[in-house]
Design a protein around this motif. Structure first.
Motif, PDB file in Angstrom:
ATOM      1  N   ASP A  21      -0.520  -4.403 -12.637  1.00 58.64           N
ATOM      2  CA  ASP A  21       0.099  -4.567 -11.319  1.00 58.64           C
ATOM      3  C   ASP A  21       0.323  -6.047 -11.020  1.00 58.64           C
ATOM      4  O   ASP A  21       1.391  -6.446 -10.544  1.00 58.64           O
ATOM      5  N   GLU A  23       0.595  -8.491 -13.137  1.00 55.31           N
ATOM      6  CA  GLU A  23       1.638  -9.039 -14.023  1.00 55.31           C
ATOM      7  C   GLU A  23       3.030  -8.710 -13.486  1.00 55.31           C
ATOM      8  O   GLU A  23       3.925  -9.559 -13.512  1.00 55.31           O
ATOM      9  N   GLN A  24       3.207  -7.482 -13.003  1.00 58.95           N
ATOM     10  CA  GLN A  24       4.515  -7.118 -12.437  1.00 58.95           C
ATOM     11  C   GLN A  24       4.827  -7.958 -11.199  1.00 58.95           C
ATOM     12  O   GLN A  24       5.959  -8.418 -11.033  1.00 58.95           O
ATOM     13  N   TRP A  66       8.764   0.291  -4.787  1.00 62.95           N
ATOM     14  CA  TRP A  66       8.902   0.650  -6.196  1.00 62.95           C
ATOM     15  C   TRP A  66      10.091   1.586  -6.355  1.00 62.95           C
ATOM     16  O   TRP A  66      10.433   2.329  -5.437  1.00 62.95           O
ATOM     17  N   ASP A  70       9.384   0.569 -11.342  1.00 67.14           N
ATOM     18  CA  ASP A  70       9.710  -0.859 -11.308  1.00 67.14           C
ATOM     19  C   ASP A  70       9.406  -1.428  -9.926  1.00 67.14           C
ATOM     20  O   ASP A  70       9.793  -0.843  -8.908  1.00 67.14           O
TER      21      ASP A  70
END
Length: 172
Positions: A21, A23-24, A66, A70
């Motif tokens: 999470d 990192e996104q 989201w 994504d």
């Protein structure tokens, strides 16, 4: 994370303790803040230097939009008894001007539960200033960073207190 029709969903939180999470969010943040840095002509924007470890330890609650797994947009905030402070609001450049930031902002205003909401943004960031003003935020103070970046502190007003409220200072 989206409904069957692929509609964008506002979720409760992004778990920053989960590396995936975080990192996104970091990838999204780098895209969005690089765009802002170019817009305001300020390449030294601090969020561009934030590391994954810094992000995972920031302590913010993060609301997100989201679609099909994504991360399209996110709003991070901190809250105490005095105020809710918006720390970051980022939208993927390909998904801007679709109302995602406004949806996240509306969700955080509801979560504020009567405490004032504050946010600081670059004075040259016209799109952000317009978003906050449309939502009812009022500029409170203008500041300069040591290297000359002009900032604006905005606040969403908390409900007016009544004359009978015990918190009202009636001293001359």
């Amino acid at each position: 994370m989206a409904n069957r029709d692929g509609e964008v969903q506002v979720l409760g939180t992004v778990m920053l303790s989960r590396r995936g999470d975080a990192e996104q969010l970091l990838a999204l943040q780098r895209l969005a803040y690089a765009q802002e840095a170019a817009l305001i002509n300020y390449p030294a924007l601090p969020p561009l230097r934030e590391s994954l470890d810094d992000l995972m330890r920031c302590g913010e609650t993060v609301l997100a939009c989201w679609q099909a797994g994504d991360l399209l947009a996110a709003l991070g905030y901190e809250c105490d008894d005095e105020a809710l402070t918006i720390c970051r609001l980022v939208v993927h450049p390909a998904h801007q001007r679709q109302g995602l930031a406004a949806r996240l902002l509306a969700a955080v205003l509801q979560a504020a539960d009567g405490v004032p909401v504050q946010v600081c943004t670059a004075a040259a960031n016209a799109p952000a200033l317009a978003l906050y003003r449309r939502a009812g935020f009022i500029p409170q103070r203008h500041m300069l960073t040591p290297d000359g970046l002009a900032l604006v502190l905005l606040q969403y007003p908390m409900p007016a207190k009544t004359a009978a409220s015990p918190d009202v200072d009636h001293s001359p």
